[in-house]
Design a protein around this motif. Structure first.
Motif, PDB file in Angstrom:
ATOM      1  N   GLY A 177       0.816  -1.207   0.000  1.00 21.55           N
ATOM      2  CA  GLY A 177       0.000   0.000   0.000  1.00 21.55           C
ATOM      3  C   GLY A 177       0.849   1.256   0.000  1.00 21.55           C
ATOM      4  O   GLY A 177       2.064   1.208   0.241  1.00 21.55           O
ATOM      5  N   PRO A 178       0.242   2.408  -0.234  1.00 19.41           N
ATOM      6  CA  PRO A 178       1.000   3.666  -0.346  1.00 19.41           C
ATOM      7  C   PRO A 178       1.514   4.152   1.004  1.00 19.41           C
ATOM      8  O   PRO A 178       0.767   4.259   1.972  1.00 19.41           O
ATOM      9  N   GLU A 179       2.807   4.457   1.045  1.00 14.92           N
ATOM     10  CA  GLU A 179       3.400   5.010   2.274  1.00 14.92           C
ATOM     11  C   GLU A 179       2.953   6.441   2.521  1.00 14.92           C
ATOM     12  O   GLU A 179       2.872   6.877   3.668  1.00 14.92           O
ATOM     13  N   THR A 180       2.697   7.181   1.446  1.00 16.30           N
ATOM     14  CA  THR A 180       2.258   8.565   1.564  1.00 16.30           C
ATOM     15  C   THR A 180       1.053   8.784   0.658  1.00 16.30           C
ATOM     16  O   THR A 180       1.039   8.331  -0.482  1.00 16.30           O
ATOM     17  N   ILE A 181       0.057   9.467   1.187  1.00 14.78           N
ATOM     18  CA  ILE A 181      -1.159   9.755   0.434  1.00 14.78           C
ATOM     19  C   ILE A 181      -1.435  11.251   0.514  1.00 14.78           C
ATOM     20  O   ILE A 181      -1.377  11.843   1.588  1.00 14.78           O
ATOM     21  N   GLN A 182      -1.722  11.858  -0.634  1.00 17.63           N
ATOM     22  CA  GLN A 182      -2.087  13.272  -0.672  1.00 17.63           C
ATOM     23  C   GLN A 182      -3.468  13.418  -1.278  1.00 17.63           C
ATOM     24  O   GLN A 182      -3.752  12.889  -2.352  1.00 17.63           O
ATOM     25  N   ARG A 200       4.448   3.322   9.838  1.00 17.32           N
ATOM     26  CA  ARG A 200       5.858   2.909   9.860  1.00 17.32           C
ATOM     27  C   ARG A 200       6.762   4.014   9.329  1.00 17.32           C
ATOM     28  O   ARG A 200       7.812   4.307   9.926  1.00 17.32           O
ATOM     29  N   LYS A 201       6.367   4.643   8.218  1.00 23.22           N
ATOM     30  CA  LYS A 201       7.177   5.724   7.676  1.00 23.22           C
ATOM     31  C   LYS A 201       7.233   6.897   8.648  1.00 23.22           C
ATOM     32  O   LYS A 201       8.307   7.472   8.889  1.00 23.22           O
ATOM     33  N   PHE A 202       6.091   7.253   9.236  1.00 18.46           N
ATOM     34  CA  PHE A 202       6.053   8.377  10.164  1.00 18.46           C
ATOM     35  C   PHE A 202       6.918   8.103  11.389  1.00 18.46           C
ATOM     36  O   PHE A 202       7.668   8.969  11.849  1.00 18.46           O
ATOM     37  N   PHE A 203       6.837   6.873  11.918  1.00 15.45           N
ATOM     38  CA  PHE A 203       7.629   6.532  13.103  1.00 15.45           C
ATOM     39  C   PHE A 203       9.122   6.590  12.791  1.00 15.45           C
ATOM     40  O   PHE A 203       9.928   7.014  13.628  1.00 15.45           O
TER      41      PHE A 203
END
Length: 261
Positions: free
Chosen positions: A70-75, A93-96
């Motif tokens: 799934g997408p790590e970042t969504i805008q 996970r990316k944010f942490f």
């Protein structure tokens, strides 16, 4: 929602709350939190400023463990009745991982008092986040201030906005080094520093485009202040009692596993 500053940001947010709620509700994955960042958080939104929403989404385990990730970042962006809304979220996970680096942006988003959506995990994450603050976060703020100063320096005419960002990040960095607390509102920060030109710049920014540029005569004075505050941030970092490395990785790991369940 109560925010200190020279503009009633709480009233601005309340007036558009239904629109903020709609864009958050349209997020394709569950959210841990969504807060307002940008000029509203910093205390100097223009009449036409858009709303920058930031937050954390949680991908299901099947979109993390399988081949189809799934997408790590969504805008998500939209315009309602002339109001621009922008929601950017990172997977937990990316944010942490960003929290474990000297990244002031994500901490400002996490601790923003302008909360559109919250959860018990958001509250837990704010507690854990205290173990992510190090004295090396000073380099994040020094770097961003330098980028904004170069932008301000080369422009013709020179705009108020990048100069406000210069002062905002330097004062945020100094405050963080001395207290270990994130404070991103420039008007609130200036209550401690009492810099008269900051209040004037905020007033000009709030007034709109007609007062948003500065004369060349102002440049030398602001250059001296930029260099003085840079030196103050460097000195605050060297004198800070903040740790050199984050201690929150085990707690973030545990929270991430629970979020994936």
């Amino acid at each position: 929602m109560t925010v200190q500053g020279t503009v009633n940001i709480a009233a601005l947010v309340t007036a558009v709350q239904p629109k903020l709620d709609r864009i958050v509700a349209a997020a394709p994955y569950p959210l841990v939190f969504a807060t307002i960042s940008g000029a509203h958080l910093y205390g100097f939104p223009s009449p036409d400023s858009d709303y920058d929403l930031r937050g954390v989404h949680v991908l299901p385990a099947r979109e993390v463990l399988g081949l189809n990730e799934g997408p790590e970042t969504i805008q998500q962006a939209g315009v309602e009745d002339g109001l621009e809304l922008d929601l950017v979220t990172h997977d937990a996970r990316k944010f942490f991982r960003l929290m474990l680096k000297k990244n002031g942006y994500v901490l400002e988003q996490l601790y923003s008092p302008l909360v559109v959506l919250t959860t018990p995990e958001h509250a837990e994450l704010k507690e854990i986040g205290r173990g992510c603050v190090t004295r090396f976060h000073a380099y994040h703020y020094l770097g961003f201030a330098e980028t904004q100063w170069k932008l301000f320096e080369k422009e013709a005419p020179r705009r108020v906005k990048p100069l406000l960002y210069v002062y905002r990040v330097l004062l945020t960095g100094i405050h963080l080094m001395k207290t270990g607390v994130i404070e991103a509102n420039l008007a609130t920060l200036n209550e401690q520093h009492g810099l008269p030109y900051v209040a004037d710049l905020i007033t000009r920014k709030l007034a709109g485009p007609e007062q948003s540029s500065l004369s060349d005569a102002d440049f030398s004075a602001h250059h001296r202040e930029y260099e003085r505050l840079r030196a103050a941030l460097q000195a605050a970092s060297e004198a800070s009692h903040l740790p050199e490395t984050p201690s929150a990785k085990p707690a973030l790991h545990d929270l991430l596993l629970r979020l994936r369940e």
